[in-house]
Design an enzyme around this catalytic site. Sequence first.
Site, PDB file in Angstrom:
ATOM      1  N   GLY A  46      11.153  17.989  75.907  1.00  0.00           N
ATOM      2  CA  GLY A  46      11.904  16.746  75.750  1.00  0.00           C
ATOM      3  C   GLY A  46      10.999  15.532  75.888  1.00  0.00           C
ATOM      4  O   GLY A  46       9.909  15.624  76.462  1.00  0.00           O
ATOM      5  N   GLN A  51       8.204   7.059  77.252  1.00  0.00           N
ATOM      6  CA  GLN A  51       6.954   7.811  77.391  1.00  0.00           C
ATOM      7  C   GLN A  51       5.943   7.524  76.289  1.00  0.00           C
ATOM      8  O   GLN A  51       4.777   7.878  76.427  1.00  0.00           O
ATOM      9  CB  GLN A  51       7.248   9.316  77.458  1.00  0.00           C
ATOM     10  CG  GLN A  51       7.935   9.708  78.753  1.00  0.00           C
ATOM     11  CD  GLN A  51       8.269  11.177  78.766  1.00  0.00           C
ATOM     12  OE1 GLN A  51       9.216  11.600  78.137  1.00  0.00           O
ATOM     13  NE2 GLN A  51       7.471  11.959  79.469  1.00  0.00           N
ATOM     14  N   CYS A  89       6.777  17.329  83.720  1.00  0.00           N
ATOM     15  CA  CYS A  89       7.017  16.177  82.851  1.00  0.00           C
ATOM     16  C   CYS A  89       5.744  15.916  82.062  1.00  0.00           C
ATOM     17  O   CYS A  89       4.646  15.996  82.624  1.00  0.00           O
ATOM     18  CB  CYS A  89       7.354  14.965  83.717  1.00  0.00           C
ATOM     19  SG  CYS A  89       7.558  13.441  82.775  1.00  0.00           S
ATOM     20  N   LEU A  90       5.887  15.611  80.790  1.00  0.00           N
ATOM     21  CA  LEU A  90       4.704  15.350  79.963  1.00  0.00           C
ATOM     22  C   LEU A  90       3.873  14.183  80.499  1.00  0.00           C
ATOM     23  O   LEU A  90       2.685  14.093  80.235  1.00  0.00           O
ATOM     24  CB  LEU A  90       5.116  15.077  78.507  1.00  0.00           C
ATOM     25  CG  LEU A  90       5.637  16.290  77.724  1.00  0.00           C
ATOM     26  CD1 LEU A  90       6.102  15.870  76.340  1.00  0.00           C
ATOM     27  CD2 LEU A  90       4.561  17.366  77.621  1.00  0.00           C
ATOM     28  N   HIS A 131      16.844  14.847  82.878  1.00  0.00           N
ATOM     29  CA  HIS A 131      15.457  14.407  83.049  1.00  0.00           C
ATOM     30  C   HIS A 131      15.136  13.260  82.080  1.00  0.00           C
ATOM     31  O   HIS A 131      14.575  12.230  82.477  1.00  0.00           O
ATOM     32  CB  HIS A 131      14.537  15.609  82.801  1.00  0.00           C
ATOM     33  CG  HIS A 131      13.075  15.308  82.856  1.00  0.00           C
ATOM     34  ND1 HIS A 131      12.239  15.866  83.797  1.00  0.00           N
ATOM     35  CD2 HIS A 131      12.276  14.518  82.087  1.00  0.00           C
ATOM     36  CE1 HIS A 131      11.009  15.414  83.607  1.00  0.00           C
ATOM     37  NE2 HIS A 131      10.995  14.604  82.567  1.00  0.00           N
ATOM     38  N   GLU A 132      15.514  13.438  80.800  1.00  0.00           N
ATOM     39  CA  GLU A 132      15.167  12.423  79.799  1.00  0.00           C
ATOM     40  C   GLU A 132      15.981  11.144  79.998  1.00  0.00           C
ATOM     41  O   GLU A 132      15.472  10.038  79.811  1.00  0.00           O
ATOM     42  CB  GLU A 132      15.356  12.972  78.377  1.00  0.00           C
ATOM     43  CG  GLU A 132      14.566  14.237  78.044  1.00  0.00           C
ATOM     44  CD  GLU A 132      13.101  14.195  78.440  1.00  0.00           C
ATOM     45  OE1 GLU A 132      12.500  13.102  78.505  1.00  0.00           O
ATOM     46  OE2 GLU A 132      12.533  15.283  78.703  1.00  0.00           O
ATOM     47  N   HIS A 135      14.442   9.028  82.558  1.00  0.00           N
ATOM     48  CA  HIS A 135      13.333   8.218  82.039  1.00  0.00           C
ATOM     49  C   HIS A 135      13.834   6.882  81.499  1.00  0.00           C
ATOM     50  O   HIS A 135      13.214   5.834  81.707  1.00  0.00           O
ATOM     51  CB  HIS A 135      12.614   8.949  80.897  1.00  0.00           C
ATOM     52  CG  HIS A 135      11.533   9.897  81.338  1.00  0.00           C
ATOM     53  ND1 HIS A 135      10.454   9.506  82.108  1.00  0.00           N
ATOM     54  CD2 HIS A 135      11.347  11.215  81.093  1.00  0.00           C
ATOM     55  CE1 HIS A 135       9.665  10.558  82.317  1.00  0.00           C
ATOM     56  NE2 HIS A 135      10.183  11.603  81.718  1.00  0.00           N
TER      57      HIS A 135
END
Length: 163
Positions: A46, A51, A89-90, A131-132, A135
């Site tokens: 995701g 990000q 997380c990326l 999670h997204e 963000h």
Amino acid sequence: MAVFSIRGHGDPVLREKASPVLKINQEIKDLAKNMSDTMYDAPGAGLAANQIGILKRVITYDIGEGLHVCINPEVVWVSGECEEDEEGCLSFGEVRVLISRPVRVKVRAKDLNGNDVEITAEDLEARVLQHEIDHLNGVVILDRTAKREKRKALKSLRDSIIY
Ligand code: ZN
């Protein structure tokens, strides 16, 4: 389209609240394409627009069942039942922390055609959505974990900095 560099720990854009998308125009469609390209390239399950440095309420995700693009996603219901699991997380490299989240959620959003969609998700999909959406509100995994886990994660982030 294009693969963007992913903003990492310490970048202030990860701490900002993204703005609602008012009109789903070509710019938003391009953004969604760039986000999915970046997500698949990483690879990750995701990605939120923050990000890649864009403060618009757009997320993409794919848990192995195809690409989803959600515009202005909103959690409208969560289950009382929660489950703790490791989350990465990326934007945080190799860091994994334990986070407890509701197992099921209902999310309202718009798709790229401007249609209202309601997603009822559970397990991994529910976790990725939460999670997204976090963000988009400037919230990252370190905010959702216990103090001890957070200290450990910050230490490994410090240790992984290459000068
Ligand atoms: Zn993330």
